[in-house]
Design a protein around this motif. Sequence first.
Motif, PDB file in Angstrom:
ATOM      1  N   ILE A  23       0.849  -1.204   0.000  1.00 64.14           N
ATOM      2  CA  ILE A  23       0.000   0.000   0.000  1.00 64.14           C
ATOM      3  C   ILE A  23       0.881   1.250   0.000  1.00 64.14           C
ATOM      4  CG2 ILE A  23      -1.580   1.360   1.441  1.00 64.14           C
ATOM      5  CD1 ILE A  23      -2.820  -1.347   2.317  1.00 64.14           C
ATOM      6  N   LEU A  27       0.929   3.900  -3.051  1.00 62.36           N
ATOM      7  CA  LEU A  27       0.540   5.301  -2.839  1.00 62.36           C
ATOM      8  C   LEU A  27       1.680   6.223  -3.248  1.00 62.36           C
ATOM      9  CD1 LEU A  27      -1.368   5.119   0.577  1.00 62.36           C
ATOM     10  CD2 LEU A  27      -2.340   5.585  -1.673  1.00 62.36           C
ATOM     11  N   LYS A  33       2.791  10.786  -0.260  1.00 62.51           N
ATOM     12  CA  LYS A  33       3.841  10.365   0.663  1.00 62.51           C
ATOM     13  C   LYS A  33       3.203   9.977   1.999  1.00 62.51           C
ATOM     14  CE  LYS A  33       6.867  11.404  -2.406  1.00 62.51           C
ATOM     15  NZ  LYS A  33       6.999  10.278  -3.344  1.00 62.51           N
ATOM     16  N   VAL A  34       3.192   8.703   2.273  1.00 61.20           N
ATOM     17  CA  VAL A  34       2.670   8.260   3.566  1.00 61.20           C
ATOM     18  C   VAL A  34       3.723   7.392   4.240  1.00 61.20           C
ATOM     19  CG1 VAL A  34       0.394   8.143   2.488  1.00 61.20           C
ATOM     20  CG2 VAL A  34       1.617   6.038   2.949  1.00 61.20           C
ATOM     21  N   LYS A  35       3.639   7.263   5.564  1.00 60.03           N
ATOM     22  CA  LYS A  35       4.586   6.373   6.239  1.00 60.03           C
ATOM     23  C   LYS A  35       3.911   5.604   7.373  1.00 60.03           C
ATOM     24  CE  LYS A  35       6.376  10.307   8.819  1.00 60.03           C
ATOM     25  NZ  LYS A  35       7.518  11.058   9.282  1.00 60.03           N
ATOM     26  N   ASN A  36       4.634   4.622   7.881  1.00 57.02           N
ATOM     27  CA  ASN A  36       4.134   3.772   8.973  1.00 57.02           C
ATOM     28  C   ASN A  36       2.783   3.134   8.685  1.00 57.02           C
ATOM     29  OD1 ASN A  36       6.406   4.343  10.504  1.00 57.02           O
ATOM     30  ND2 ASN A  36       5.480   6.174  11.394  1.00 57.02           N
ATOM     31  N   ALA A  37       2.577   2.662   7.464  1.00 58.11           N
ATOM     32  CA  ALA A  37       1.303   2.016   7.138  1.00 58.11           C
ATOM     33  C   ALA A  37       1.147   0.713   7.926  1.00 58.11           C
ATOM     34  CB  ALA A  37       1.217   1.752   5.640  1.00 58.11           C
ATOM     35  N   LYS A  38      -0.061   0.511   8.421  1.00 58.47           N
ATOM     36  CA  LYS A  38      -0.390  -0.725   9.150  1.00 58.47           C
ATOM     37  C   LYS A  38      -1.766  -1.185   8.721  1.00 58.47           C
ATOM     38  CE  LYS A  38       2.032   0.627  13.242  1.00 58.47           C
ATOM     39  NZ  LYS A  38       1.880   1.458  14.419  1.00 58.47           N
ATOM     40  N   THR A  39      -2.017  -2.462   8.829  1.00 59.90           N
ATOM     41  CA  THR A  39      -3.369  -2.940   8.532  1.00 59.90           C
ATOM     42  C   THR A  39      -3.913  -3.694   9.742  1.00 59.90           C
ATOM     43  OG1 THR A  39      -2.502  -4.969   7.580  1.00 59.90           O
ATOM     44  CG2 THR A  39      -2.936  -3.178   6.056  1.00 59.90           C
ATOM     45  N   VAL A  40      -5.210  -3.557   9.937  1.00 68.28           N
ATOM     46  CA  VAL A  40      -5.903  -4.250  11.026  1.00 68.28           C
ATOM     47  C   VAL A  40      -7.154  -4.878  10.421  1.00 68.28           C
ATOM     48  CG1 VAL A  40      -7.054  -3.940  13.249  1.00 68.28           C
ATOM     49  CG2 VAL A  40      -5.086  -2.524  12.683  1.00 68.28           C
TER      50      VAL A  40
END
Lengths: 88, 88
Positions: A23, A27, A33-40
């Motif tokens: 992801i 993106l 620009k995104v950071k620290n992506a996590k999924t739950v």
Amino acid sequence: MIFDIEVKISLKHGMLNPEATTIERSLDLLGYKVKNAKTVDIIKFQMEGEDREVIRENVIDMCERLLCNPVIHDYKITVIPQNSACGV
Amino acid sequence: MIFDIEVKISLKHGMLNPEATTIERSLDLLGYKVKNAKTVDIIKFQMEGEDREVIRENVIDMCERLLCNPVIHDYKITVIPQNSACGV
């Protein structure tokens, strides 16, 4: 009595999360620009029973046996009697 | 300023959810009677920016272009300035 159950499943700290990495990278390719992506993952369902604690024990069993992989997942269980919010 | 973003993705009302159906059926085989199973995916990440509204617009774009399928998914976006809970 019907209970609303919510199980929140996330990867344990330190585990690689290829979904989140993909992801983030996709993106980035689109210019965000995104950071620290996590999924739950959340699994919601309903169960009938009398005792909230018995229901919770059952849901813990379900998590250990089927819903989660206890080696790599953390899970958080919420058990709420239906309609409790409006005092019924 | 860093913002914590959470995107909650669920299937639109009336869509078939094979994942939830499988969970329900598998739990039934293990002897647990559950009903109305639903699944929700959460994607969390962080973005840098100045204006919360600009960030939100960006995240809506991301959802429409990559994170969701607007035909079958509903999504809910939460944008929270980091550390806002402790007043910093």
